[in-house]
Motif scaffolding. Structure first.
Motif, mmCIF file in Angstrom:
data_model
loop_
_atom_site.group_PDB
_atom_site.id
_atom_site.type_symbol
_atom_site.label_atom_id
_atom_site.label_comp_id
_atom_site.label_asym_id
_atom_site.label_seq_id
_atom_site.Cartn_x
_atom_site.Cartn_y
_atom_site.Cartn_z
ATOM 1 N N GLY A 34 -1.717 -3.996 -4.400
ATOM 2 C CA GLY A 34 -1.392 -2.600 -4.692
ATOM 3 C C GLY A 34 -0.641 -2.512 -6.001
ATOM 4 N N VAL A 37 3.191 2.548 -7.851
ATOM 5 C CA VAL A 37 4.583 2.636 -8.309
ATOM 6 C C VAL A 37 5.341 1.357 -7.950
ATOM 7 C CG1 VAL A 37 6.757 3.888 -7.955
ATOM 8 C CG2 VAL A 37 4.596 5.136 -8.050
ATOM 9 N N ASP A 57 -5.605 -4.743 -6.997
ATOM 10 C CA ASP A 57 -5.849 -3.374 -6.529
ATOM 11 C C ASP A 57 -7.340 -3.237 -6.252
ATOM 12 O OD1 ASP A 57 -5.711 -0.478 -6.030
ATOM 13 O OD2 ASP A 57 -3.723 -0.642 -6.927
ATOM 14 N N LEU A 58 -7.743 -2.051 -5.863
ATOM 15 C CA LEU A 58 -9.163 -1.826 -5.580
ATOM 16 C C LEU A 58 -9.961 -2.030 -6.869
ATOM 17 C CD1 LEU A 58 -8.637 1.493 -3.591
ATOM 18 C CD2 LEU A 58 -9.351 -0.706 -2.620
ATOM 19 N N ILE A 68 -7.962 -0.584 -12.653
ATOM 20 C CA ILE A 68 -6.788 0.073 -12.036
ATOM 21 C C ILE A 68 -5.531 -0.752 -12.322
ATOM 22 C CG2 ILE A 68 -5.740 0.770 -9.836
ATOM 23 C CD1 ILE A 68 -8.485 1.418 -8.770
ATOM 24 N N ALA A 116 -1.006 2.086 -0.513
ATOM 25 C CA ALA A 116 -0.635 3.421 -0.049
ATOM 26 C C ALA A 116 -0.215 3.394 1.427
ATOM 27 C CB ALA A 116 -1.803 4.362 -0.253
ATOM 28 N N TRP A 121 -5.542 2.102 6.299
ATOM 29 C CA TRP A 121 -5.902 1.409 5.061
ATOM 30 C C TRP A 121 -5.276 0.017 5.028
ATOM 31 C CZ3 TRP A 121 -4.930 5.879 0.990
ATOM 32 C CH2 TRP A 121 -5.850 6.901 1.242
ATOM 33 N N ASN A 142 5.466 -3.996 2.269
ATOM 34 C CA ASN A 142 6.546 -3.201 1.667
ATOM 35 C C ASN A 142 6.560 -1.772 2.214
ATOM 36 O OD1 ASN A 142 8.586 -2.602 -0.369
ATOM 37 N ND2 ASN A 142 6.991 -1.546 -1.502
ATOM 38 N N HIS A 167 11.098 -4.695 2.486
ATOM 39 C CA HIS A 167 11.228 -3.337 1.969
ATOM 40 C C HIS A 167 12.093 -3.300 0.713
ATOM 41 C CE1 HIS A 167 12.516 1.089 2.549
ATOM 42 N NE2 HIS A 167 11.385 1.024 1.899
ATOM 43 N N PHE A 168 11.403 -3.155 -0.428
ATOM 44 C CA PHE A 168 12.099 -3.024 -1.710
ATOM 45 C C PHE A 168 12.486 -1.570 -1.927
ATOM 46 C CE2 PHE A 168 9.664 -6.873 -2.405
ATOM 47 C CZ PHE A 168 10.465 -7.642 -3.236
ATOM 48 N N ASN A 170 13.138 1.483 -4.920
ATOM 49 C CA ASN A 170 12.655 1.866 -6.241
ATOM 50 C C ASN A 170 13.826 2.278 -7.138
ATOM 51 O OD1 ASN A 170 10.943 2.574 -8.299
ATOM 52 N ND2 ASN A 170 10.335 4.526 -7.402
HETATM 53 P P1 NAD Z 1 1.236 4.406 -4.858
HETATM 54 O O1 NAD Z 1 0.508 5.557 -4.350
HETATM 55 O O2 NAD Z 1 1.916 4.494 -6.175
HETATM 56 O O3 NAD Z 1 0.257 3.142 -4.933
HETATM 57 C C1 NAD Z 1 -0.559 2.779 -3.900
HETATM 58 C C2 NAD Z 1 -1.627 1.814 -4.383
HETATM 59 O O4 NAD Z 1 -2.471 1.527 -3.290
HETATM 60 C C3 NAD Z 1 -2.507 2.377 -5.482
HETATM 61 O O5 NAD Z 1 -2.502 1.501 -6.575
HETATM 62 C C4 NAD Z 1 -3.898 2.478 -4.852
HETATM 63 O O6 NAD Z 1 -4.936 2.154 -5.731
HETATM 64 C C5 NAD Z 1 -3.824 1.503 -3.722
HETATM 65 N N1 NAD Z 1 -4.673 1.891 -2.600
HETATM 66 C C6 NAD Z 1 -4.902 3.134 -2.150
HETATM 67 N N2 NAD Z 1 -5.743 3.078 -1.099
HETATM 68 C C7 NAD Z 1 -6.024 1.789 -0.887
HETATM 69 C C8 NAD Z 1 -6.836 1.128 0.057
HETATM 70 N N3 NAD Z 1 -7.503 1.776 0.977
HETATM 71 N N4 NAD Z 1 -6.907 -0.212 -0.021
HETATM 72 C C9 NAD Z 1 -6.238 -0.904 -0.954
HETATM 73 N N5 NAD Z 1 -5.466 -0.308 -1.875
HETATM 74 C C10 NAD Z 1 -5.357 1.024 -1.837
HETATM 75 O O7 NAD Z 1 2.266 3.992 -3.709
HETATM 76 P P2 NAD Z 1 3.709 3.339 -3.806
HETATM 77 O O8 NAD Z 1 4.714 4.399 -3.994
HETATM 78 O O9 NAD Z 1 3.693 2.210 -4.745
HETATM 79 O O10 NAD Z 1 3.879 2.801 -2.320
HETATM 80 C C11 NAD Z 1 3.259 1.614 -1.895
HETATM 81 C C12 NAD Z 1 3.923 1.154 -0.608
HETATM 82 O O11 NAD Z 1 5.311 0.918 -0.862
HETATM 83 C C13 NAD Z 1 3.871 2.176 0.501
HETATM 84 O O12 NAD Z 1 3.740 1.498 1.721
HETATM 85 C C14 NAD Z 1 5.225 2.864 0.406
HETATM 86 O O13 NAD Z 1 5.639 3.385 1.631
HETATM 87 C C15 NAD Z 1 6.094 1.720 -0.004
HETATM 88 N N6 NAD Z 1 7.341 2.062 -0.715
HETATM 89 C C16 NAD Z 1 7.361 3.035 -1.664
HETATM 90 C C17 NAD Z 1 8.547 3.316 -2.330
HETATM 91 C C18 NAD Z 1 8.611 4.375 -3.410
HETATM 92 O O14 NAD Z 1 9.709 4.796 -3.774
HETATM 93 N N7 NAD Z 1 7.504 4.802 -3.965
HETATM 94 C C19 NAD Z 1 9.708 2.592 -2.031
HETATM 95 C C20 NAD Z 1 9.644 1.587 -1.084
HETATM 96 C C21 NAD Z 1 8.461 1.325 -0.434
#
Ligand code: NAD
Length: 820
Positions: A34, A37, A57-58, A68, A116, A121, A142, A167-168, A170
């Motif tokens: 992934g 973010v 990533d995908l 991507i 995501a 997924w 995460n 769990h990181f 941000n």
């Molecule tokens: P994001 O939406 O920025 O990124 C998600 C990524 O997943 C994308 O690059 C996308 O291409 C990929 N993706 C989407 N569908 C997919 C699939 N079916 N198979 C494989 N890859 C797929 O999300 P994010 O904010 O980086 O969050 C990612 C994870 O981290 C989540 O579980 C979220 O809960 C967790 N998280 C997020 C934060 C935050 O502040 N954003 C903090 C801690 C943990």
């Protein structure tokens, strides 16, 4: 690679291994799944700490299949605050996609899934990767809100014992907290191994959380934010005032409540809130009724005002003005209102008095503050047993994940446990609290009531066992000689630990092992005054006589904000510039004393090392540096030049670098150092500080701030053991007058083009004069003392210059640089 527990390296029997033998689980490579973010930034942080990483990533539907990921990696270079130590290191992230590169997973010892937040997924992806994951690898998700146990159920039996939550927060480079979450099938040693890597390798603070919705920090933190928003409505306060009250003054992140929400992103926040709403109920969380999405948040989301990334949220910046959203009119109106001063004063009082004053205050702002604190105590106490093992986990999570100076239990305990408990219960009984749930029994009776709180010398309270539980013992923690302690917690304190050899108000010279002497600066911001220099010289004296080496380490950040300008002002006024010349000369001598000490001097750096602090580091035999260190010669900002050997160092390094190169043109080697000093550049990380020339390749960058002292002591001993001898004093060539003229030619262009003021030009010319060795031929051989004389002269000339004086006074009175 993962080995079984009893197969310790070197055949050491289990239990006898020391911190030194903690590499049982070696992480040679990590896969991050992934590139969103979080995933992209986690990959960046892995590069920062020198862990090879492949980012998946995908496959892109159009163009190159890694599209991507490569786009995400490009994005890392522009992100602020920077997830990378230096932007060009983005190229070290290996891009991959699930269609072409699954085989790469076999090379990875750790797989971090950060796709995501959708259970289906994630489960699909686990099925896809499972056959390719190495047999020993740890797989961790995460996710912020999904159940780790449910996620693990889809995994083949062979991976289940190696699966857990990681769990990181941000932004992952900067947020210290990482929560690790086990499932009932996670092997305990897997978690120990991961904790060891995350702590020492990634430099994070690990808290183990139970597998409950949103884990610890987001559960308590977001419930707290929702509670705060409710109280804001109740007391009719505006967001600017609330942020003023709930920021630094309250010992929390300076962005307060609403600006924090804007920074996090209101969509992300809504997501976490939704997890609370969807996964909890009035039965499982008695505060459930307060989890409703606040009307203002719904409105902002509806309008697409998602916070900072949308350039509008609770606040909006228009030109130089800050506006705040007003729900009634749905318009942005001028913000900038501050809280009543009386509350600022109250918040400075000792904890017990502070809470009493707030509780008894009649104004809405005081009542609001008491209410949000009471809510946080109430919530933490009611949920402690379900979300965490001990009260320590909750307080650490709130410090490290939400930037609080103190967690809820610490503050409560400091303010007087039973008294505050009584106040909370009275409010619950009077219907003022957010829930009718009574405080748990352990609050009022048994060991906590007897000890007057949850943190004690023996450990922190575990409501399940009813006992005070000490910190987890893992070899990796032996490397943290003075771990960050919670208030009330037992443990070593650097201020009083070891044997004191000398102590006054400026410096403490002490030792932990009678082998290495530690010099700890005690001045404000660890500035370097003549008295500190005296102390450092005395330290070298002692170390040469009785110790193997010396470490400069001062406990807290910063390493040192520089020379103490203020302390020399009275002498300057009374005696004139001669006093300054003496003080500078003494600082220079101190630096040379450190450099030529017969035992190695190691500087242990964390945070700012500016001006004189940078020079102190440069004149040490070696530097051990926390990743988050910001090093530079910044004297130009106050109209001065580095005057304690900084410029001499630049000239010497140029000579040393040219000596190992076939290119003998010294100008080339001196230019970078000149530019860094003339532009007062400061590295935004240890890695960038190295690029600026303030660290050598042989210096050690340590990911975890709490391991600095340990590593520095080890380094001092290793240098001694390896037969350390101080460098020989030698002559070295300087670039000379022609090089100076070349630099000056470029400076003229800058000045005439309006890029530098006349005074900047003057200062830069003086710097050029010193680093090229003054009015001499190219390759003239000089001593450090000769260059230091030039340096001192330049410094003293500038001190008397009205424009420099304007800069110094401006900095001393406002803390901001004056541009003149
Ligand atoms: P994001 O939406 O920025 O990124 C998600 C990524 O997943 C994308 O690059 C996308 O291409 C990929 N993706 C989407 N569908 C997919 C699939 N079916 N198979 C494989 N890859 C797929 O999300 P994010 O904010 O980086 O969050 C990612 C994870 O981290 C989540 O579980 C979220 O809960 C967790 N998280 C997020 C934060 C935050 O502040 N954003 C903090 C801690 C943990």
């Amino acid at each position: 690679m993962y080995q079984e527990r009893d197969q310790r390296p070197g055949g050491a029997p289990a239990g006898e291994g020391k911190a030194r033998t903690m590499n049982r689980f070696q992480v040679k490579k990590v896969a991050v799944l992934g590139a969103g973010v979080m995933g992209a930034q986690i990959a960046a942080h892995l590069v920062n700490v020198k862990v090879p990483v492949v980012l998946f990533d995908l496959p892109a539907k159009e163009g190159p299949k890694n599209g991507i990921v490569t786009k995400a990696v490009e994005g890392l270079k522009k992100l602020k605050p920077s997830p990378l130590g230096v932007a060009e290191d983005a190229a070290l992230i290996q891009p991959a996609n699930y269609e072409e590169h699954l085989a790469l997973l076999g090379e990875c010892d750790l797989v971090i899934e950060a796709i995501a937040e959708r259970m289906d997924w994630k489960l699909d992806l686990y099925k896809k990767i499972a056959p390719h994951v190495a047999k020993h690898a740890i797989v961790a998700s995460n996710t912020s809100g999904l159940s780790i146990t449910k996620l693990s159920e889809a995994l083949p039996e062979s991976i289940k014992p190696r699966f857990c939550g990681i769990h990181f927060f941000n932004p992952p480079r900067y947020m210290y907290l990482v929560e690790l979450i086990a499932t009932p099938t996670t092997k305990p040693e897997i978690l120990d191994d991961l904790e060891t890597f995350v702590t020492s390798g990634l430099g994070k603070g690990v808290v183990r959380a139970k597998d409950t919705p949103n884990f610890i920090a987001n559960r308590v933190g977001i419930a707290g934010m929702l509670a705060t928003m409710r109280e804001v409505e109740k007391f009719g306060l505006t967001y600017d005032v609330v942020d003023d009250l709930t920021g630094k003054k309250l010992g929390r992140a300076s962005s307060g409540t609403f600006r924090t929400a804007d920074v996090v992103g209101l969509d992300t926040m809504a997501h976490v809130i939704k997890t609370l709403q969807d996964t909890l109920s009035a039965e499982t969380d008695p505060f459930y009724a307060s989890f409703g999405t606040p009307p203002v948040l719904s409105k902002l989301l509806e309008k697409g005002f998602l916070g900072q990334k949308a350039k509008a949220g609770f606040f909006k910046k228009v030109g130089r003005d800050i506006l705040r959203f007003e729900l009634e009119s749905e318009e942005y109106v001028p913000a900038g209102q501050k809280a009543d001063e009386v509350y600022g004063r109250m918040l400075k009082k000792p904890a017990g008095e502070r809470l009493k004053l707030l509780r008894n205050s009649t104004g809405p702002q005081g009542q609001f503050l008491w209410s949000i604190l009471r809510n946080s105590f109430h919530y933490a106490a009611v949920h402690l047993a379900t979300i965490a093992d001990t009260a320590r986990d909750v307080d650490q999570a709130m410090r490290w994940g939400f930037g609080m100076k103190q967690g809820p239990f610490e503050l409560w305990q400091e303010a007087g446990w039973l008294q505050v408990a009584k106040w909370i219960q009275e409010d619950i009984d009077a219907g003022k609290a957010l829930s009718k749930a009574p405080l748990p029994k352990w609050v009022f009776e048994g060991p906590v009531a007897e000890a007057g709180g949850v943190h004690t010398e023996q450990g922190s309270f575990n409501p399940t066992t009813g006992q005070f539980q000490p910190r987890r013992v893992l070899p990796v923690y032996e490397r943290q000689l003075f771990p960050e302690l919670l208030r009330g917690e037992g443990g070593p304190r650097f201020e009083t630990a070891g044997t004191t050899l000398h102590e006054d108000k400026n410096i403490r010279l002490w030792t932990l092992d009678n082998e290495v002497l530690i010099a700890s600066l005690k001045t404000k911001m660890h500035t370097i005054s003549p008295e500190v220099c005296e102390g450092l010289q005395q330290a070298v004296e002692m170390a040469e006589k009785d110790f193997q080496g010396m470490v400069v380490w001062s406990g807290d950040e910063p390493f040192s904000a520089g020379a103490d300008l203020e302390s020399t002002l009275p002498a300057f006024i009374a005696v004139g510039v001669a006093a300054i010349e003496d003080a500078e000369g003494f600082m220079q001598q101190t630096m040379l004393r450190l450099r030529y000490a017969s035992v190695p001097v190691v500087s242990a750096i964390r945070g700012l090392a500016l001006g004189g602090g940078c020079e102190l580091a440069l004149y040490s035999a070696k530097r051990v540096v926390a990743m988050e260190s910001y090093i530079g010669l910044v004297e130009v900002g106050v109209g001065l030049v580095p005057g304690a050997g900084g410029l001499t160092y630049i000239a010497r390094r140029a000579a040393e670098n040219s000596a190992t190169s076939t290119d003998k043109d010294l100008l080339k080697f001196v230019t970078e150092g000149f530019t860094a000093a003339a532009m007062a550049k400061v590295g935004t990380s240890a890695i960038e500080s190295r690029k600026l020339g303030y660290l050598l390749d042989s210096d050690i960058i340590v990911p975890n701030k709490d391991e600095l002292l340990y590593v520095a002591i080890q380094q001092a001993k290793a240098l001694y053991d390896s037969g350390y001898r101080a460098p020989l004093k030698r002559l070295f060539p300087v670039a000379g007058r022609n090089a100076k003229a070349t630099i000056q030619g470029q400076l003229v262009n800058l000045r005439d083009g309006g890029f530098a003021s006349a005074h900047d030009f003057h200062i830069a010319s003086l710097i050029a004069n010193v680093v090229t060795g003054g009015d001499v031929d190219a390759n003239t051989l000089v001593t450090e003392e000769y260059l230091m004389t030039l340096e001192r002269r330049a410094f003293c000339e500038l001190v008397q210059h009205p424009k420099t004086q304007e800069r110094i006074l401006g900095m001393l009175s406002t803390g901001k640089p004056v541009r003149n």
